[in-house]
Design a protein around this motif. Structure first.
Motif, PDB file in Angstrom:
ATOM      1  N   ASN A   7       0.831  -1.294  -0.181  1.00  0.00           N
ATOM      2  CA  ASN A   7      -0.106   0.193   0.090  1.00  0.00           C
ATOM      3  C   ASN A   7       0.876   1.367   0.030  1.00  0.00           C
ATOM      4  N   LEU A   8       0.549   2.125  -1.079  1.00  0.00           N
ATOM      5  CA  LEU A   8       1.628   3.191  -1.200  1.00  0.00           C
ATOM      6  C   LEU A   8       1.107   4.468  -0.278  1.00  0.00           C
ATOM      7  N   SER A   9      -0.212   4.723  -0.117  1.00  0.00           N
ATOM      8  CA  SER A   9      -0.915   5.784   0.405  1.00  0.00           C
ATOM      9  C   SER A   9      -0.618   5.865   2.000  1.00  0.00           C
ATOM     10  N   ALA A  10      -0.904   6.933   2.185  1.00  0.00           N
ATOM     11  CA  ALA A  10      -0.789   7.437   3.872  1.00  0.00           C
ATOM     12  C   ALA A  10      -1.814   8.322   4.055  1.00  0.00           C
ATOM     13  N   SER A  11      -2.355   8.683   5.371  1.00  0.00           N
ATOM     14  CA  SER A  11      -3.502   9.658   5.498  1.00  0.00           C
ATOM     15  C   SER A  11      -3.113  10.944   5.475  1.00  0.00           C
ATOM     16  N   GLU A  12      -1.816  11.106   5.669  1.00  0.00           N
ATOM     17  CA  GLU A  12      -1.090  12.511   5.449  1.00  0.00           C
ATOM     18  C   GLU A  12       0.077  12.463   4.852  1.00  0.00           C
ATOM     19  N   ALA A  13       0.234  13.853   4.062  1.00  0.00           N
ATOM     20  CA  ALA A  13       1.478  13.915   3.043  1.00  0.00           C
ATOM     21  C   ALA A  13       2.638  13.492   3.696  1.00  0.00           C
ATOM     22  N   LYS A  14       3.103  13.828   4.885  1.00  0.00           N
ATOM     23  CA  LYS A  14       4.278  13.799   5.564  1.00  0.00           C
ATOM     24  C   LYS A  14       4.339  12.340   5.810  1.00  0.00           C
ATOM     25  N   ARG A  15       3.674  11.515   5.822  1.00  0.00           N
ATOM     26  CA  ARG A  15       3.881   9.966   6.188  1.00  0.00           C
ATOM     27  C   ARG A  15       3.738   9.279   4.899  1.00  0.00           C
ATOM     28  N   ARG A  16       3.763   9.844   3.612  1.00  0.00           N
ATOM     29  CA  ARG A  16       3.908   9.179   2.301  1.00  0.00           C
ATOM     30  C   ARG A  16       5.285   9.007   1.866  1.00  0.00           C
ATOM     31  N   PRO A  20      -7.323   6.264  -4.553  1.00  0.00           N
ATOM     32  CA  PRO A  20      -7.786   6.468  -6.007  1.00  0.00           C
ATOM     33  C   PRO A  20      -7.258   7.725  -6.649  1.00  0.00           C
ATOM     34  N   SER A  21      -6.820   8.672  -5.733  1.00  0.00           N
ATOM     35  CA  SER A  21      -6.068  10.007  -6.332  1.00  0.00           C
ATOM     36  C   SER A  21      -4.745   9.674  -6.573  1.00  0.00           C
ATOM     37  N   GLU A  22      -4.370   8.540  -6.274  1.00  0.00           N
ATOM     38  CA  GLU A  22      -2.731   8.355  -6.395  1.00  0.00           C
ATOM     39  C   GLU A  22      -2.506   7.183  -7.351  1.00  0.00           C
ATOM     40  N   TRP A  23      -3.603   7.050  -8.341  1.00  0.00           N
ATOM     41  CA  TRP A  23      -3.466   5.943  -9.264  1.00  0.00           C
ATOM     42  C   TRP A  23      -2.010   5.967 -10.236  1.00  0.00           C
ATOM     43  N   GLU A  24      -1.642   7.029 -10.424  1.00  0.00           N
ATOM     44  CA  GLU A  24      -0.638   7.071 -11.437  1.00  0.00           C
ATOM     45  C   GLU A  24       0.579   6.455 -10.697  1.00  0.00           C
ATOM     46  N   VAL A  53       8.071  -2.768 -10.873  1.00  0.00           N
ATOM     47  CA  VAL A  53       8.681  -3.938  -9.996  1.00  0.00           C
ATOM     48  C   VAL A  53       8.140  -5.400 -10.331  1.00  0.00           C
ATOM     49  N   GLY A  54       7.094  -5.229 -11.446  1.00  0.00           N
ATOM     50  CA  GLY A  54       6.689  -6.526 -12.042  1.00  0.00           C
ATOM     51  C   GLY A  54       5.459  -6.841 -11.080  1.00  0.00           C
ATOM     52  N   GLY A  55       4.713  -6.096 -10.466  1.00  0.00           N
ATOM     53  CA  GLY A  55       3.666  -6.138  -9.905  1.00  0.00           C
ATOM     54  C   GLY A  55       2.284  -5.827 -10.552  1.00  0.00           C
ATOM     55  N   LEU A  56       1.190  -6.230  -9.688  1.00  0.00           N
ATOM     56  CA  LEU A  56      -0.133  -5.868 -10.490  1.00  0.00           C
ATOM     57  C   LEU A  56      -0.749  -4.468  -9.738  1.00  0.00           C
ATOM     58  N   ALA A  57      -1.298  -3.696 -10.678  1.00  0.00           N
ATOM     59  CA  ALA A  57      -1.591  -2.471  -9.918  1.00  0.00           C
ATOM     60  C   ALA A  57      -3.328  -2.641  -9.736  1.00  0.00           C
ATOM     61  N   VAL A  58      -3.754  -2.426  -8.626  1.00  0.00           N
ATOM     62  CA  VAL A  58      -5.072  -2.670  -8.554  1.00  0.00           C
ATOM     63  C   VAL A  58      -5.975  -1.387  -7.921  1.00  0.00           C
ATOM     64  N   ARG A  59      -6.937  -1.038  -8.391  1.00  0.00           N
ATOM     65  CA  ARG A  59      -7.856   0.126  -8.035  1.00  0.00           C
ATOM     66  C   ARG A  59      -8.567  -0.411  -7.049  1.00  0.00           C
ATOM     67  N   THR A  60      -8.488   0.587  -5.856  1.00  0.00           N
ATOM     68  CA  THR A  60      -9.622   0.233  -4.483  1.00  0.00           C
ATOM     69  C   THR A  60     -10.330   1.443  -4.317  1.00  0.00           C
ATOM     70  N   PRO A  61     -11.492   1.493  -5.432  1.00  0.00           N
ATOM     71  CA  PRO A  61     -12.557   2.804  -4.876  1.00  0.00           C
ATOM     72  C   PRO A  61     -13.119   2.812  -3.921  1.00  0.00           C
ATOM     73  N   GLN A  62     -13.265   1.457  -3.171  1.00  0.00           N
ATOM     74  CA  GLN A  62     -13.922   1.581  -2.002  1.00  0.00           C
ATOM     75  C   GLN A  62     -13.027   0.784  -0.722  1.00  0.00           C
ATOM     76  N   LEU A  63     -13.172   1.164   0.434  1.00  0.00           N
ATOM     77  CA  LEU A  63     -12.440   0.817   1.462  1.00  0.00           C
ATOM     78  C   LEU A  63     -12.494  -0.634   1.745  1.00  0.00           C
ATOM     79  N   ARG A  64     -13.609  -1.401   1.396  1.00  0.00           N
ATOM     80  CA  ARG A  64     -13.882  -2.835   1.444  1.00  0.00           C
ATOM     81  C   ARG A  64     -12.861  -3.400   0.337  1.00  0.00           C
TER      82      ARG A  64
END
Length: 368
Positions: free
Chosen positions: A228-237, A265-269, A278-289
């Motif tokens: 997981n790339l994202s964090a709730s705050e930019a300073k933790r990204r 979703p805002s960080e899809w790029e 890295v040879g992985g699969l990018a997966v969209r997660t529009p919902q928390l579930r």
């Protein structure tokens, strides 16, 4: 005069006024729960990670009641944590930025006639929250909270305050004690429940990730790593480049390891770039579930975000978590793996070599 001091004085005034208007004795103990008319509401809105950790409190209080369920006050976002939870009855919603939502909720609380309202927000002093007003609207005769002997006494069943040094769940345990729960004799692991459909969709994505690294028909694949790339705050990204360097090193050691990369979703790029590199699969997660389902079907989790780390804890997934040092009381509960408690001013200063070493240890110990 300091405007902040004026605000504190004003809030203290109306808190004292509410203190005098709340029903029930000023200090008491909970009566025994003997029938289904004994209704409990747990108040735990705001953060996703806090709600995940609260699932163990919800479970242990519910297990002590005849009906085996409690109602929960959540936000539209955190309510997703509770889907499918067998210990949760009704979920009441509060949109914190909407006065209309407050008004509707207060009317519903008056109708519901709860016996007990539990303030699960032990990390927020009630003088700075709207919780006392909601308790007044609910008119519950018993109000449980961590406030000790301090005034004003919004709670009439008080438990010791959390010291903010021990783990957050250690502090939350005290809220179950008035219900006759022995904190030492029950399980405090958080839980998230997935539907069969959610699990199946996530499994399909892992099949795609495995196909990207399969060297031949029937070839064995390594453990599934969710990043997981994202964090709730930019300073933790953490920067994309450092994720890439760390994952490329891991890939060179375990070429057949399926990797899924996800993020907001805002960080899809960024998600797509890191995964492709890295040879992985990018997966969209529009919902928390969607994110929860990927965590629940993974083998290992790598994240700088506390919400995803708590989801990993709920599914008992070994994890590598990048956690700011002062946030250690919010580390995933009782979860194997590696925690890097970084002390740099900004997370981007955290060297990828240090994280790569930790990921190596995670893969060596739990990668199979």
């Amino acid at each position: 005069m300091d405007p902040r001091k004026i605000e504190i004085a004003w809030r203290t005034f109306w808190m004292r006024l509410l203190d005098r208007m709340l029903p029930g004795p000023r200090e008491t103990t909970l009566p025994a729960a003997t029938n289904s008319d004994y209704r409990v509401l747990v108040i735990r809105y705001e953060r996703i990670g806090d709600m995940i950790m609260a699932t163990s409190l919800i479970r242990n209080i519910a297990a002590a009641l005849p009906g085996g369920k409690v109602d929960v006050l959540a936000t539209p976002t955190t309510a997703a944590v509770l889907e499918g939870n067998p210990y949760v009855g009704n979920v009441l919603l509060l949109e914190r930025k909407s006065f209309r939502s407050y008004g509707g909720l207060m009317r519903r609380l008056r109708r519901e006639r709860y016996t007990v309202m539990v303030d699960g927000r032990i990390n927020n002093p009630p003088i700075f929250t709207s919780t006392p007003l909601l308790m007044y609207a609910g008119r519950a005769p018993f109000r449980v909270g961590a406030r000790g002997d301090k005034e004003p006494r919004i709670y009439n069943v008080c438990v010791p305050e959390w010291n903010k040094i021990d783990h957050y769940i250690e502090g939350s345990k005290q809220l179950a004690v008035p219900f006759g729960v022995d904190p030492q004799s029950v399980d405090w692991q958080p839980e998230i429940y997935l539907s069969d459909e959610e699990r199946t969709r996530a499994e399909d994505r892992w099949k795609e990730a495995r196909a990207l690294v399969a060297s031949g028909e029937g070839s064995a694949a390594g453990k599934r790593l969710l990043v997981n790339l994202s964090a709730s705050e930019a300073k933790r990204r953490w920067p994309d480049g450092k994720f890439i360097a760390t994952l490329q090193a891991a890939r060179s050691r375990i070429p057949n390891m399926p990797i899924i990369v996800m993020g907001l979703p805002s960080e899809w790029e960024s998600v797509d770039k890191v995964a492709t590199t890295v040879g992985g699969l990018a997966v969209r997660t529009p919902q928390l579930r969607d994110a929860f389902a990927l965590v629940g079907t993974s083998d290992l989790v790598f994240t700088p975000d506390t919400s995803i780390s708590h989801a990993a804890s709920a599914f008992r997934k070994p994890s590598l978590v990048l956690l700011k040092r002062e946030h250690k009381p919010y580390a995933p509960w009782n979860t194997p793996g590696e925690i890097i408690a970084w002390h740099e001013d900004q997370i981007h200063q955290l060297p990828h070599e240090r994280v790569s070493e930790a990921l190596d240890r995670l893969l060596a110990n739990y990668g199979g």
